[in-house]
Design a protein around this motif. Structure first.
Motif, short mmCIF file in Angstrom:
data_model
loop_
_atom_site.label_atom_id
_atom_site.label_comp_id
_atom_site.label_asym_id
_atom_site.label_seq_id
_atom_site.Cartn_x
_atom_site.Cartn_y
_atom_site.Cartn_z
N GLU A 1 4.58 0.03 8.33
CA GLU A 1 3.25 -0.58 8.29
C GLU A 1 3.14 -1.60 7.20
OE1 GLU A 1 0.53 3.00 8.47
OE2 GLU A 1 -0.57 1.30 9.26
N ASN A 2 3.74 -1.30 6.06
CA ASN A 2 3.68 -2.27 4.98
C ASN A 2 4.35 -3.57 5.38
OD1 ASN A 2 2.40 -1.53 2.38
ND2 ASN A 2 3.56 0.35 2.73
N ILE B 1 13.30 -0.49 -3.92
CA ILE B 1 13.12 -0.52 -2.47
C ILE B 1 11.78 -1.16 -2.13
CG2 ILE B 1 12.81 0.93 -0.44
CD1 ILE B 1 15.54 1.31 -1.18
N ASP C 1 18.64 0.80 3.62
CA ASP C 1 18.72 1.98 4.44
C ASP C 1 17.60 2.95 4.08
OD1 ASP C 1 19.63 3.96 6.10
OD2 ASP C 1 21.00 4.76 4.59
N CYS D 1 0.84 -1.20 0.00
CA CYS D 1 0.00 0.00 0.00
C CYS D 1 0.87 1.25 0.00
CB CYS D 1 -0.91 0.01 1.21
SG CYS D 1 -2.16 -1.25 1.10
N PRO D 2 0.87 1.99 -1.09
CA PRO D 2 1.77 3.14 -1.22
C PRO D 2 1.50 4.23 -0.21
CG PRO D 2 0.16 3.11 -2.99
CD PRO D 2 0.02 1.81 -2.27
N ASN D 3 0.27 4.28 0.32
CA ASN D 3 -0.08 5.38 1.23
C ASN D 3 0.31 5.10 2.68
OD1 ASN D 3 -2.02 3.33 1.29
ND2 ASN D 3 -3.52 4.71 2.17
N LEU D 4 0.77 3.90 2.96
CA LEU D 4 1.16 3.58 4.33
C LEU D 4 2.67 3.69 4.48
CD1 LEU D 4 -1.05 0.45 5.02
CD2 LEU D 4 -1.57 2.84 5.43
N GLU E 1 5.39 5.32 -0.91
CA GLU E 1 5.42 5.88 -2.26
C GLU E 1 6.62 6.79 -2.50
OE1 GLU E 1 1.69 7.84 -2.64
OE2 GLU E 1 1.98 8.99 -0.82
N ASN E 2 7.30 7.19 -1.41
CA ASN E 2 8.49 8.02 -1.58
C ASN E 2 9.68 7.24 -2.10
OD1 ASN E 2 7.32 10.34 -0.63
ND2 ASN E 2 7.68 9.78 1.50
N GLN F 1 8.48 6.93 6.80
CA GLN F 1 8.01 7.62 5.60
C GLN F 1 7.03 6.74 4.83
OE1 GLN F 1 9.02 10.65 3.86
NE2 GLN F 1 9.61 11.24 5.92
N THR F 2 6.14 7.38 4.07
CA THR F 2 5.22 6.56 3.28
C THR F 2 5.99 5.88 2.15
OG1 THR F 2 4.62 8.57 2.13
CG2 THR F 2 3.06 7.72 3.74
N ASN G 1 -4.71 0.58 -1.60
CA ASN G 1 -4.68 -0.32 -2.74
C ASN G 1 -5.41 -1.59 -2.35
OD1 ASN G 1 -4.11 -2.14 -4.77
ND2 ASN G 1 -2.08 -1.29 -5.13
N MET H 1 -2.03 -9.02 0.80
CA MET H 1 -1.24 -8.99 2.03
C MET H 1 -1.96 -9.72 3.14
SD MET H 1 0.88 -5.51 2.37
CE MET H 1 -0.31 -4.25 2.14
#
Ligand SMILES: Nc1ncnc2c1ncn2[C@@H]1O[C@H](COP(=O)(O)OP(=O)(O)OP(=O)(O)O)[C@@H](O)[C@H]1O
Ligand SMILES: [Mg+2]
Lengths: 504, 342
Positions: A102-103, A150, A136, A95-98, A144-145, A141-142, B218, B225
């Motif tokens: 969290e991912n 990565i 590293d 999930c790019p927004n997390l 999607e950055n 950070q979310t 998503n 997941m």
């Protein structure tokens, strides 16, 4: 231990509307082995994995898992996970927004005594986990950055951290560079020692020989055999996958700009984009194929984005056929005859509801403008010719691309840019996830186009592939163009140029 | 690799919302100083009037996080108010069982909508629109007249509605006639603020809360997941309707009446508040504190227009519309900038 069977799938069949994706396929995974699952694009590898892990239902066959007396059926990925089968699917599925942490932990977050999520602990565990893999990043950070590579590593880290009996990796290496691949291999070997069975899908043959113990080959949705790596030399493996002998890859030799054309197609002087790439000079002649090489994150992508105008250059000038080009947006670049295949297929977007044909003609149509629709007959002709040239495996030319296998989707994008027949084409990792047979075809195609006068800039993590097509290479390091190689090019020369001063 | 620790653009949006509220309020204080806009009570009144909306907005935010929407809330509030007004005012039923009944209706309502959205994959807009018509229709079926709850009808409910919770004395001020006023709130404000806090906690610290974000971020990935997307959606809609019923009770305490025309368009206020508070319609991004400030901004606009006295009340709508545009444009600009950078 060696021969203890962990998982078997026997006689599995799966039909999608109009396509028999799997026909009586079997695979046996033993404890403590790394098992390669090979096959051309669209052979059914991902489908087999999705059937196993409950993403798709299947019609026939049975799955047996060590520790269960009865055959099992997973109805959802959660069920598979609970039984100890953990999977990294082909496309990065996070999930790019997390946040990164969290991912890594969603669905199994560490809890405090009172039963709520312990963010501190989660971030700490994440940091430790990624550190072990030598990644590293700032875990708060979310996602999607971060770059695709990565994200891929995060997906892998998430999987290997779960306690599992069987780990399934569907093309995990397609967007990784050599460094990261070797980190992954260390990890895989470590898990193998602990008795985990690993199914590993890849199109890179050398990776198979580097870590795998056994190979199962699929061909057109059918089981083509199970072999140990030792009994399977490279050429035999390729032949088994394709079902025929191929002319050896090495038979293609660079011809490039021997067409003695001295006309400069594109020239950049002091072009730069703040924060991503330092000012660089670049030129390419008509009919030349130039490679851009460097480690991941070295500025390869940033350089070509700058050339294309996707990142607006703050300094320098860009000339195309002697005329100064001021591209404000990609559409200007397209109109002046450029084409750009970006490395992130998901973001650049195949439009998944549209058909293969519509996706192929999309860029060409865009260049023509909305009002000059390409005649349908012409669209059919174009689509059919590329489907054939690139071996796009699709039921019909009107099939929605979402129903194609990962590699075949990549081919559709490739076709989209090739069919615009631009004067200057930029390809960023065009062969990611594409099978070995098609890669050869693709390389031939590039050389053919070049001989017809197209200038091509080509980025690939596979040095061999570039050696075979390019006449010259730009070397990138830390967001800077540090040199060029031409004349004699070998794997070693290129490798040491990439590594530069900091040789190990 | 980019690793500049920059402030998250979503946090920035929230900060802008808060700043906007403060600026707007400060301007009001300066312009309408004479009319007592700068008195603490004015601010508290905004909270009191919008307590119901605040509850609804919290539920709406949860649903919008999953990428869904719930437009049934305005009608559901009307139905709740009507049930309460009819039950107490006409039938003379005691209030506690009625309140429980209303809350249960919220749960059931959400259960049905959530099941249809989550398990049968029907468009949330369509489902909740059906819910909207249904609830509004039921309101009329119960009674088409305007009903009110009087002190005679239900003394307990009446006393709640008029109960003032005074803030500490030192916050008091002298009004224009020189009389000491001690600012107060109503019980509904406490209810609404507790809802905000609880939902904040749920979103940040529970599995369910994080699953809402994941599903909105998503959906396909969330599924792979190993999250249960369906039940997450189901729970989101149940939560929305349940909070909406709590909001309905607050609304009823504020108005002490029920009518078919009540709370028309409230769903749009709730959506607007969430969006102004930084929730994306596409899901995956948002927070209840944002929505709290969204509601406050909404309320401040209304109060400003009222305080002016000469302006047509429709100007409040126009101002909200302008703000909405502003925030949506801001969001897409941020999204664009992000795209450029990555
Ligand atoms: N959802 C779907 N609907 C219809 N057909 C599908 C669907 N998913 C896959 N297929 C078809 O099933 C076949 C096998 O696809 P699959 O994704 O398993 O290939 P693959 O071996 O993983 O290839 P790749 O190397 O390109 O990833 C393909 O012909 C594909 O078009
Ligand atoms: Mg695949």
């Amino acid at each position: 231990m060696e021969d203890q069977i962990l998982l078997t799938m026997r006689g599995v069949s799966k039909t999608f509307p109009g396509v028999k994706a799997l026909d009586n396929v079997s695979i046996t995974l033993r404890k403590g082995e790394i098992h390669a699952l090979m096959g051309e694009n669209g052979a059914g590898k991902s489908t087999l994995i999705k059937v196993l892990t409950g993403v798709h239902a299947f019609e026939e066959g049975e799955i047996r898992l060590d520790g269960f007396d009865e055959p099992i059926i997973n109805h959802t990925p959660i069920e598979a996970q609970k039984r100890g089968i953990v999977t990294v699917y082909q496309e990065v599925n996070l999930c790019p927004n997390l946040s990164v942490a969290e991912n890594l932990f969603i669905g199994r977050e560490p809890k405090t005594k009172l039963g709520y999520i312990d963010w501190r602990k989660m971030n700490k565990l994440s940091r430790e986990l990624l550190k072990r893999l030598d990644i590293d990043v700032d875990v708060t950070q979310t996602l999607e950055n971060y770059s695709l590579a990565i994200q891929q590593m995060v997906a892998i880290a998430r999987a290997v951290d779960m306690d599992c009996k069987a780990l399934i990796l569907d093309e995990p290496t397609s967007s990784l560079d050599e460094n990261e691949v070797s980190k992954l291999f260390v990890l895989m070997r470590h898990l193998r020692e602990k008795g985990v069975g690993i199914i590993f899908v890849t199109h890179f043959l050398e990776q198979v020989y580097a870590v795998c113990d056994r190979i199962t080959v699929l061909r057109n949705g059918e089981f083509a055999g199970e072999y140990t790596v030792a009994e399977m030399p490279r050429f035999k493996l390729v032949a088994t996958m394709l079902g025929k002998d191929v002319d050896d890859l090495d038979s293609i030799k660079p011809e490039g700009c021997e067409s003695n054309c001295d006309e400069i197609a594109v020239e950049a002087v002091g072009l730069g984009h703040k924060g991503t790439i330092k000012p660089f000079d670049f030129h390419i002649r008509k009919g030349e194929v130039v490679g851009v090489t460097g480690l991941l994150g070295s500025g390869r992508t940033e350089m070509v984005r700058c050339l294309y105008g996707a990142d607006h250059a703050q300094s320098g000038t860009l000339k195309m056929k002697g005329k100064v080009l001021k591209a404000k947006a990609p559409i200007d670049s397209i109109k002046s005859g450029m084409g750009y295949l970006p490395d992130d297929r998901k973001a650049d977007g195949l439009i998944s509801e549209l058909s293969v044909r519509e996706n192929i003609v999309l860029a060409l149509q865009a260049r023509q403008g909305v009002f000059k629709t390409l005649p349908l007959a012409k669209q059919y002709e174009l689509a059919d010719s590329f489907i054939e040239m690139l071996h796009i495996k699709t039921a019909t030319r009107e099939t929605p691309v979402s129903q194609l296998s990962g590699g075949n989707q990549q081919k559709v994008i490739l076709a989209r840019w090739l069919c615009t027949h631009p004067d200057f084409l930029i390809l960023d990792e065009p062969t990611r996830g594409i099978d070995i047979g098609t890669k050869t075809e693709f390389q031939k195609l590039i050389l053919k186009f070049a001989s017809e006068g197209m200038s091509v800039v080509f980025i690939s993590s596979e040095i061999e592939e570039m050696l075979r097509t390019c006449t010259r290479m730009c070397v990138m390091r830390d967001g800077e163009k540090v040199g060029e190689i031409d004349g004699e090019m070998t794997q070693e020369i290129v490798m040491s140029a990439i590594a530069g001063g900091e040789e190990k | 690799m980019k690793r500049k620790s920059r402030i998250n653009s979503n946090t920035l949006l929230l900060l802008i919302t808060i700043a906007l509220f403060i600026v707007m309020y400060a301007i009001g204080c300066v312009i309408y100083h004479e009319k007592g806009f700068d008195h603490l009570q004015t601010f508290l009144n905004i909270l009191i009037t919008n307590a119901g909306l605040l509850c609804v907005a919290c539920g709406m935010t949860c649903v919008m996080l999953t990428g869904g929407i719930d437009i049934s809330v305005g009608s559901l509030i009307a139905m709740d108010c009507m049930i309460l007004a009819y039950g107490m005012g006409v039938k003379g039923y005691p209030c506690i069982p009625l309140l429980i009944f209303v809350l249960v209706i919220g749960l059931v309502f959400g259960l049905v909508q959530g099941f249809l959205v989550g398990y049968l994959d029907i468009q949330p807009f369509i489902i909740t629109m059906a819910g909207m018509f249904f609830a509004r229709g039921m309101t009329a079926v119960i009674c088409t007249k305007q009903l009110s709850i009087t002190q005679d009808a239900n003394a307990l409910f009446y006393s709640w509605a008029n109960y003032k919770i005074f803030l500490p004395k030192f916050l008091g001020y002298l009004n224009s006639k020189g009389k000491l006023q001690i600012p107060f709130i109503r019980p509904t404000v406490l209810v609404a603020l507790s809802v905000v806090l609880i939902i904040f906690f749920v979103l940040k610290f529970t599995k369910f809360g994080r699953a809402l974000y994941a599903v909105g971020g998503n959906e396909a990935s969330a599924k792979l997941m190993g999250l249960n997307v369906r039940s997450t959606k189901l729970k989101a809609y149940i939560l929305s309707s349940f909070l909406c019923s709590i909001g309905g009770i607050c609304y009823s305490l504020n108005t002490m009446s029920g009518s078919v025309q009540q709370a028309v368009g409230l769903e749009m206020d709730a959506i607007a508040s969430s969006v102004i508070g930084g929730t994306l319609l596409t899901g995956g991004v948002g927070s209840v504190f944002g929505s709290l400030f969204g509601v406050l901004i909404n309320g401040t606009i209304g109060t400003l227009v009222n305080t002016n006295g000469k302006l047509l009340s429709s100007w409040a709508n126009i101002a909200t519309a302008a703000l909405l545009c502003f925030f949506i444009i801001l969001q897409s600009v941020f999204a664009l900038v992000k795209e450029r950078k990555s």
